[in-house]
Design a protein around this motif. Sequence first.
Motif, PDB file in Angstrom:
ATOM      1  N   LYS A  13      -0.081  -0.025  -3.226  1.00 59.98           N
ATOM      2  CA  LYS A  13      -0.962   0.045  -4.321  1.00 59.98           C
ATOM      3  C   LYS A  13      -2.311   0.484  -3.653  1.00 59.98           C
ATOM      4  O   LYS A  13      -3.207   1.351  -4.152  1.00 59.98           O
ATOM      5  CB  LYS A  13      -1.428  -1.224  -4.916  1.00 59.98           C
ATOM      6  N   LYS A  16      -2.014   4.003  -3.282  1.00 60.54           N
ATOM      7  CA  LYS A  16      -1.223   4.622  -4.669  1.00 60.54           C
ATOM      8  C   LYS A  16      -0.117   5.511  -4.458  1.00 60.54           C
ATOM      9  O   LYS A  16       0.309   6.318  -4.676  1.00 60.54           O
ATOM     10  CB  LYS A  16      -2.427   5.445  -5.426  1.00 60.54           C
ATOM     11  N   ARG A  77      12.450  12.696 -22.643  1.00 55.31           N
ATOM     12  CA  ARG A  77      11.224  12.433 -21.832  1.00 55.31           C
ATOM     13  C   ARG A  77      11.042  13.630 -20.884  1.00 55.31           C
ATOM     14  O   ARG A  77      11.955  13.615 -19.883  1.00 55.31           O
ATOM     15  CB  ARG A  77      11.312  11.170 -21.246  1.00 55.31           C
ATOM     16  N   GLU A 106       1.125  15.904 -18.725  1.00 58.07           N
ATOM     17  CA  GLU A 106       0.281  14.568 -19.174  1.00 58.07           C
ATOM     18  C   GLU A 106      -0.271  14.298 -17.799  1.00 58.07           C
ATOM     19  O   GLU A 106       0.378  13.962 -16.865  1.00 58.07           O
ATOM     20  CB  GLU A 106       1.169  13.659 -19.712  1.00 58.07           C
ATOM     21  N   ASN A 131       0.273   8.825  -6.072  1.00 57.91           N
ATOM     22  CA  ASN A 131      -0.311   8.951  -7.451  1.00 57.91           C
ATOM     23  C   ASN A 131      -1.700   9.352  -7.342  1.00 57.91           C
ATOM     24  O   ASN A 131      -2.297   8.686  -6.619  1.00 57.91           O
ATOM     25  CB  ASN A 131       0.028   7.707  -8.134  1.00 57.91           C
ATOM     26  N   ALA A 135      -3.744   3.650 -12.197  1.00 57.03           N
ATOM     27  CA  ALA A 135      -3.015   3.439 -13.379  1.00 57.03           C
ATOM     28  C   ALA A 135      -1.585   4.245 -13.614  1.00 57.03           C
ATOM     29  O   ALA A 135      -0.762   3.382 -14.075  1.00 57.03           O
ATOM     30  CB  ALA A 135      -3.975   3.845 -14.415  1.00 57.03           C
ATOM     31  N   ARG A 136      -1.548   5.193 -12.970  1.00 61.51           N
ATOM     32  CA  ARG A 136      -0.172   6.015 -13.198  1.00 61.51           C
ATOM     33  C   ARG A 136       0.879   5.358 -12.368  1.00 61.51           C
ATOM     34  O   ARG A 136       2.039   5.081 -12.615  1.00 61.51           O
ATOM     35  CB  ARG A 136      -0.343   7.513 -12.841  1.00 61.51           C
ATOM     36  N   GLU A 138       1.009   2.105 -11.513  1.00 60.23           N
ATOM     37  CA  GLU A 138       1.420   0.948 -12.099  1.00 60.23           C
ATOM     38  C   GLU A 138       2.067   0.991 -13.335  1.00 60.23           C
ATOM     39  O   GLU A 138       3.088   0.514 -13.576  1.00 60.23           O
ATOM     40  CB  GLU A 138       0.313   0.066 -12.539  1.00 60.23           C
ATOM     41  N   ARG A 139       1.920   2.380 -14.019  1.00 60.97           N
ATOM     42  CA  ARG A 139       2.749   2.710 -15.253  1.00 60.97           C
ATOM     43  C   ARG A 139       4.208   3.023 -14.760  1.00 60.97           C
ATOM     44  O   ARG A 139       5.165   2.506 -15.430  1.00 60.97           O
ATOM     45  CB  ARG A 139       2.338   3.886 -15.866  1.00 60.97           C
ATOM     46  N   MET A 140       4.460   3.795 -13.572  1.00 62.41           N
ATOM     47  CA  MET A 140       5.584   4.060 -13.198  1.00 62.41           C
ATOM     48  C   MET A 140       6.398   2.643 -12.732  1.00 62.41           C
ATOM     49  O   MET A 140       7.723   2.582 -13.252  1.00 62.41           O
ATOM     50  CB  MET A 140       5.505   4.808 -11.647  1.00 62.41           C
ATOM     51  N   GLU A 142       5.833  -0.413 -14.032  1.00 60.46           N
ATOM     52  CA  GLU A 142       6.077  -1.144 -15.291  1.00 60.46           C
ATOM     53  C   GLU A 142       7.408  -0.363 -15.997  1.00 60.46           C
ATOM     54  O   GLU A 142       8.198  -1.320 -16.759  1.00 60.46           O
ATOM     55  CB  GLU A 142       4.920  -1.097 -16.190  1.00 60.46           C
ATOM     56  N   MET A 143       7.486   0.994 -15.986  1.00 57.79           N
ATOM     57  CA  MET A 143       8.739   1.326 -16.652  1.00 57.79           C
ATOM     58  C   MET A 143       9.824   1.367 -16.149  1.00 57.79           C
ATOM     59  O   MET A 143      10.696   1.733 -16.452  1.00 57.79           O
ATOM     60  CB  MET A 143       8.446   3.024 -16.823  1.00 57.79           C
TER      61      MET A 143
END
Length: 166
Positions: A13, A16, A77, A106, A131, A135-136, A138-140, A142-143
Amino acid sequence: MKNNLLFDFTVDKATKTVFITREFAAELALVWDAFTKPELLDQWVAPKPWTSRTKHMNFEVGGRRFYAMVSPEGVERWSIQRYTSITPKTNFKMHNAFADQDENPELPGSDWDYNFSELNGITKVSISIYNESLARLERMIEMGFKEGFKMSIDNLDIVLATLSEK
């Protein structure tokens, strides 16, 4: 297929960046093709039961791949991958961004760096995914990126075994 092939997935993290290393029981040329030809990518790149559908791909510097991961219910997607550097059979780099069906990216996206090497019939692929934002990243995560990526790579093992038999 060998079950003892290396699979390492590390998330940093602070930088990133996701670092992935995976070995395949296949020759480098075959693994390279599986990562760079749309007809092969579409056979493995989506975690089951999803499928991959490439709308168009031009694997050259400045070229791009526009593709969708499609759910069993037909939900699409979309992503755009723009190739920024290619050294045949050893490395390629691309910028990846989620997109809509009209190819509007996006942002922010991520920069992928793929390195290929072979030793004694085992091909190692090392990938770093930088990344543009935490935030991106973390989104990856989480997905379910790690789980989905592992499922896709397992699909690739099957594709490579089939192609190696030919």
